[in-house]
Scaffold this active site. Sequence first.
Site, PDB file in Angstrom:
ATOM      1  N   ASP A 290       0.760  -1.104   0.159  1.00 48.36           N
ATOM      2  CA  ASP A 290      -0.103  -0.064   0.016  1.00 48.36           C
ATOM      3  C   ASP A 290       0.953   1.627  -0.071  1.00 48.36           C
ATOM      4  O   ASP A 290       2.178   1.217   0.174  1.00 48.36           O
ATOM      5  CB  ASP A 290      -1.030   0.002   1.039  1.00 48.36           C
ATOM      6  CG  ASP A 290      -2.352   0.881   1.101  1.00 48.36           C
ATOM      7  OD1 ASP A 290      -2.204   1.965   0.017  1.00 48.36           O
ATOM      8  OD2 ASP A 290      -3.280   0.882   1.484  1.00 48.36           O
ATOM      9  N   TRP A 291       0.425   2.386  -0.460  1.00 45.18           N
ATOM     10  CA  TRP A 291       1.121   3.427  -0.571  1.00 45.18           C
ATOM     11  C   TRP A 291       1.813   3.971   0.703  1.00 45.18           C
ATOM     12  O   TRP A 291       0.977   4.761   1.632  1.00 45.18           O
ATOM     13  CB  TRP A 291       0.295   4.616  -1.229  1.00 45.18           C
ATOM     14  CG  TRP A 291       0.208   4.409  -2.864  1.00 45.18           C
ATOM     15  CD1 TRP A 291       0.472   5.533  -3.699  1.00 45.18           C
ATOM     16  CD2 TRP A 291      -0.209   3.294  -3.694  1.00 45.18           C
ATOM     17  NE1 TRP A 291       0.274   4.938  -5.082  1.00 45.18           N
ATOM     18  CE2 TRP A 291      -0.005   3.600  -4.899  1.00 45.18           C
ATOM     19  CE3 TRP A 291      -0.485   1.956  -3.226  1.00 45.18           C
ATOM     20  CZ2 TRP A 291      -0.092   2.826  -5.956  1.00 45.18           C
ATOM     21  CZ3 TRP A 291      -0.820   0.932  -4.487  1.00 45.18           C
ATOM     22  CH2 TRP A 291      -0.611   1.267  -5.679  1.00 45.18           C
TER      23      TRP A 291
END
Length: 790
Positions: A290-291
């Site tokens: 995930d970012w």
Amino acid sequence: MKLDVLLSLITVVALNSPALADWLDIASLDSGNATRWPPPELTGGKSWADAFAKASALVANMTLEEKVNMTSGVPGRCVGNLGGVPRLGINSFCLEDGPAGPRPVHGVSQFPAGHATAATWDEELIYMRSYVMGKEFYDQGVHIALAPVTGGPLGRAPRMSRNWEGWYADPYATGVASYLSVKGLQDAGIAATAKHYIAYEQETFRNQFNRTEPYSIFPAGEQHSISSNLDDKTTHEIYLWSFAEAVRAGVAHIMCSYNEVNQTQACHNAYTQNHLLKRELGFQGSIMSDWGGQHDNVASALGGLDMAMPGSGYGGIFGQMWGENLVALVENGTVPEDRITDAATRVLTPWIWLGQDQTQLPEVVFNGASPFFVAPDGYRDVRDSNTPALIRRIGAEGATLLKNTGGLPLKNPQRIAVVGNDATDNAIGTNACGTAYRTCPSDNSNGTMSMGGGSGYVYAPYIITPVDALKARAIDTGAEISAITVDTNVNSSIQSLLPSADVTVVFVNSWAVEGFDRPNINLNPNHEELITAAVNSSSNVVVVMHIPGVVDVEKWIDNENVTAVIAAWYPGQESGNGLVDVLYGDVNPSGKLPFTWAKNYEDYYPNTIIADAVTSPQSNFTEGIFIDYRWFDSRNITPRYEFGFGLSYTTFSYSDLVLDESGAHSDEHAVQETNEPFAEADGNNSLYEVLFTVSATVTNTGKTMGSEVAQLFVSIPEDDQPPRVLRGFKKVKDIAAGASSTAFFEVRRKDLSVWDVVKQTWYIPEGEFTISVGPSSRTLPLSTTWSKTV
Ligand code: NOJ
């Protein structure tokens, strides 16, 4: 072990001594240790062997820099971008959110949110939504959709602000939805990303800073993400289940989550990634971060991460991960090159399997990445003319009728009053509260809630608001309609308008946005007051709620002037049309709750959202496998509305339950097969083999045609199990008044199994299983038994 962790363990132990073993297990699990939990060999699995061979050949020709380029995000037009290797014919890959349609992109549809779709309990609609959405991703040139949410969150915490992006607070039903939605997206030619892996159940403290508190509390570098601490049984029986179904559907990518799992960052976690996902579930695709969920270059590489996102995208604001850092780490011997070869092969295998190597996707014309919150600059409309009808249908089929003492269906009212800002457009623009991310102010003036906020938001090309649709119907039926569409200072308008109306429809909502858990389960400010004012001036008030989950209805739900209540969820662009179909009875409501609706927030298990101001916040999943209805049923707590509850304008009866072992057959659904261990005593066949079928007759005993969601629950004869667990559902559609139809279920080995933490295997317990069928988790008129024959 850090002191604060130790202290929290001692507290847990004091509160709940059986938990001792669990928390000690966390330490002994050593989940960040890649030597203990090494990555398995990649083979391509059941269906990807050819693609794997081709991908391996391609990767064998790549330099280290090229392999890193296939695994590390770079700046580009999409939310995530992979550089590609042009000299080998691999163009850059575009990765784009999200679960309700391509974001942030114009020229696309705003589909209903996951919850709205879940509430239909309609497998065809769940699949179709994904398939049609998948075509839009494809036509926008997106290789990899950052969708669907597949059980992270699962819905453990009622205030978790992303539950609406996902499905059911139940692993089985979320597993079905995960399978179907992965299949739908990939049948449309794009790669799906099952997210967020694993035990991602709160937003608070998800990052290295706590967005619910001022940033200044801790230096960001010292802050740990929330650690979801859960035992092995809970991991297997609750949180891993739906990811197993995504793998079986052949999901191309899986996104690791922001949280720690048992005190190791999810994206660095060798146990959950190398062991559980890649070995036990046999996952052959890639794990992407995930970012900002990746905090360390080496730990993530060794812990099983295959794709760093956004890498150096977004100007590195998430921390520059991999890319040239990884090249250096391989060159100095810290990370073995084999690991990067494996990662690049995992990225390319599903790309080849999906045929994206043979087709040129349309060029990306939008700019969804840079600058972060600014509207995109390119425009291509990819919407299909049939899509609004699908969105409208999902909205209508998911609308869940919670109370009806005669208010609905509307009986051609001649004078209609509408109350609430939620009935109308946002006064400052349809997509106005935040462009790419929709961070609306949390007051109540944002217009109708067709969708929540964050990366799960999608630009609406338009919204048919409730007022739009009600007006159109009023004009058709020669009625008068008058709407009060502000929420404050309206008492005198309400007092003058409502007494002369035949019906008042009050619109209320609750806002949820990624990054911030809901502070409570209240409706948005002033909305309870609107309902109170309405019931004081009208004896026929219909309440419609656009909500992301449970809200407190206790102050007004039993008021006799509230004659009907509908949960309409976040229904997407066709909001008003789908709703009016139900209000007027063109569509008989058949939506049912995807979670348990408690009377009081305190009725849920304690400590669902942890907001302790410490540098290593710990969320101990002490309720274990007893989430949602499992908790209420085992503790005999009466909810306001139980899991699976929803009313209809007609009535149904259930009869003729038949359990048929002659219907046993092998698994017909696995695109990829898992390696989940299964106890010898029960045979070596697939865990997903169908052991028996169950059928029941559903008869429409009322006067109106309607559809019914029949549900099958199993009571497993083992001490530590809840009274019953969902193991089947079937929407029996369009049953004419007086007619009958059959609900048919297939029950698989896994559906009867529990996880043995000592032997590390699934097994079917000895004893008598009760199999029950009915309209909700607490109304199960039919039952029979089944016992294992060894
Ligand atoms: C963070 C979210 O958690 C995830 O769901 C999303 O795909 C990425 N940001 C990219 O927007």
